[in-house]
Design a protein around this motif. Structure first.
Motif, PDB file in Angstrom:
ATOM      1  N   LEU A 260       9.125  -2.516  -7.926  1.00 24.24           N
ATOM      2  CA  LEU A 260       8.691  -1.390  -7.100  1.00 24.24           C
ATOM      3  C   LEU A 260       8.021  -0.307  -7.945  1.00 24.24           C
ATOM      4  O   LEU A 260       7.007   0.275  -7.540  1.00 24.24           O
ATOM      5  N   MET A 261       8.546  -0.037  -9.110  1.00 24.39           N
ATOM      6  CA  MET A 261       8.012   1.034  -9.943  1.00 24.39           C
ATOM      7  C   MET A 261       6.752   0.632 -10.696  1.00 24.39           C
ATOM      8  O   MET A 261       5.833   1.441 -10.859  1.00 24.39           O
ATOM      9  N   HIS A 262       6.680  -0.625 -11.141  1.00 26.07           N
ATOM     10  CA  HIS A 262       5.649  -0.965 -12.126  1.00 26.07           C
ATOM     11  C   HIS A 262       4.702  -2.104 -11.745  1.00 26.07           C
ATOM     12  O   HIS A 262       3.741  -2.341 -12.482  1.00 26.07           O
ATOM     13  N   ASP A 263       4.953  -2.821 -10.653  1.00 27.27           N
ATOM     14  CA  ASP A 263       4.058  -3.927 -10.328  1.00 27.27           C
ATOM     15  C   ASP A 263       2.655  -3.398 -10.043  1.00 27.27           C
ATOM     16  O   ASP A 263       2.472  -2.329  -9.453  1.00 27.27           O
ATOM     17  N   THR A 264       1.652  -4.161 -10.464  1.00 32.11           N
ATOM     18  CA  THR A 264       0.261  -3.725 -10.315  1.00 32.11           C
ATOM     19  C   THR A 264      -0.315  -4.033  -8.943  1.00 32.11           C
ATOM     20  O   THR A 264      -1.417  -3.597  -8.629  1.00 32.11           O
ATOM     21  N   ASN A 265       0.424  -4.792  -8.127  1.00 29.96           N
ATOM     22  CA  ASN A 265      -0.061  -5.185  -6.807  1.00 29.96           C
ATOM     23  C   ASN A 265       0.652  -4.362  -5.734  1.00 29.96           C
ATOM     24  O   ASN A 265       1.882  -4.355  -5.653  1.00 29.96           O
ATOM     25  N   SER A 266      -0.110  -3.669  -4.898  1.00 36.62           N
ATOM     26  CA  SER A 266       0.496  -2.801  -3.886  1.00 36.62           C
ATOM     27  C   SER A 266       1.274  -3.603  -2.849  1.00 36.62           C
ATOM     28  O   SER A 266       2.279  -3.115  -2.314  1.00 36.62           O
TER      29      SER A 266
END
Length: 316
Positions: A260-266
């Motif tokens: 939730l904090m760091h994934d690059t895909n919304s």
């Protein structure tokens, strides 16, 4: 020749992998440079100490895991650096942030493990049919160990049942059938989840493994896929598999919070929010939601975090 070149190639020098002219030039440089001379002495000392120790047999699981991590590291590298690593193994070791001593140990271990694995694969080569080609066949138990499998080709669920058909490579394409509860099939699915060359196979395997998230080894694979897989489709499937155990396993909660904090895909982040819904009252989840509601640049994430916080009782 300069000191930087010496540091990058000292491992090759110790293992007698440098060309004669480069070796002589390095030795001449070391006679004039105390720092480089000390570097060579230290590398030689460690090499001698490692050579005096008994050699350990490498397990197939450790070998397969190491290959997976190496493949992931190479895929994330910049193309220019990747080309440099191919011609300069010492640069690869430095970029991976290993100390020279540990780099020496890994070189020794990798060479021994590769030789052992190649011998095993050749020893397990299937016999050919009369008149040419080799027939695809069912695999006997114990034959589909990770070290003996080159890759997974496809995964096909069988309609109306919990069985699945998996096609994978040894020396030739091989097919195995079985229920997903069969340890042989699970082993192939776990291996397929780390197939870096085929994202479709990874998606299929993670999707099927999601049905077995109550098993610890499967859960570990799903969390690893969520954290490290480069394909957002695989990460979404991993989230789907982990949602059923997020209440009972704090490690799963932490992995989803990390996504939730760091994934690059919304889309992956939005799905992580949905998966966290059952544990939104948890203190670590609440803190994360408060941070996102204040500072996140994604409008949907901000609004959804605020909505989830608004549904929670106020802390006294």
């Amino acid at each position: 020749m300069n000191c930087e070149w010496v540091k990058e190639n000292v491992i090759l020098y110790v293992y007698d992998e440098l060309a004669d002219d480069s070796r002589i030039e390095m030795e001449q440089h070391a006679e004039r440079c105390k720092e480089c001379s000390a570097e060579i002495v230290a590398a030689r000392g460690f090499h001698q100490e490692m050579s005096s120790r008994p050699q350990l047999e490498v397990s197939p699981n450790f070998l397969a895991s190491s290959r997976m991590r190496l493949s992931e590291a190479l895929e994330t590298a910049e193309q220019s650096r990747w080309r440099k690593w191919i011609v300069d193994p010492a640069e690869w070791l430095r970029q991976m942030r290993f100390s020279p001593a540990l780099a020496s140990a890994i070189l020794i271990l990798g060479f021994a493990a590769g030789t052992l694995t190649a011998w095993k694969i050749v020893g397990n080569q299937p016999s050919s049919k009369p008149g040419g080609g080799t027939a695809a066949r069912n695999v006997v138990p114990g034959e589909n160990s990770e070290a003996n499998i080159a890759g997974i080709h496809s995964i096909t669920p069988i309609d109306g049942s919990t069985s699945v058909e998996i096609t994978y490579d040894k020396l030739v394409p091989t097919t195995d059938k079985g229920d997903i509860n069969d340890p042989r099939i699970q082993q192939l699915l776990l291996l397929a989840s780390r197939n870096q060359s085929n994202s479709g196979v990874r998606i299929d395997s993670v999707n099927l493994l999601s049905q077995k998230s109550d098993e610890n080894n499967v859960r570990e694979v799903l969390m690893s896929a969520l954290r490290y897989d480069k394909n957002p489709g695989v990460r979404l499937k991993a989230l789907e598999g982990l949602k059923g155990v997020i209440k009972t396993d704090t490690r799963v909660r932490d992995a989803v919070l990390e996504a939730l904090m760091h994934d690059t895909n919304s889309g992956v982040r939005a799905e992580a929010l949905r998966v966290l819904q059952p544990v939104k009252a948890d203190s670590s989840v609440r803190i994360t939601l408060e941070e996102l509601a204040r500072n996140d640049k994604n409008a949907f994430i901000t609004l959804e975090s605020e909505r989830m916080l608004g549904s929670l009782p106020q802390l006294q």
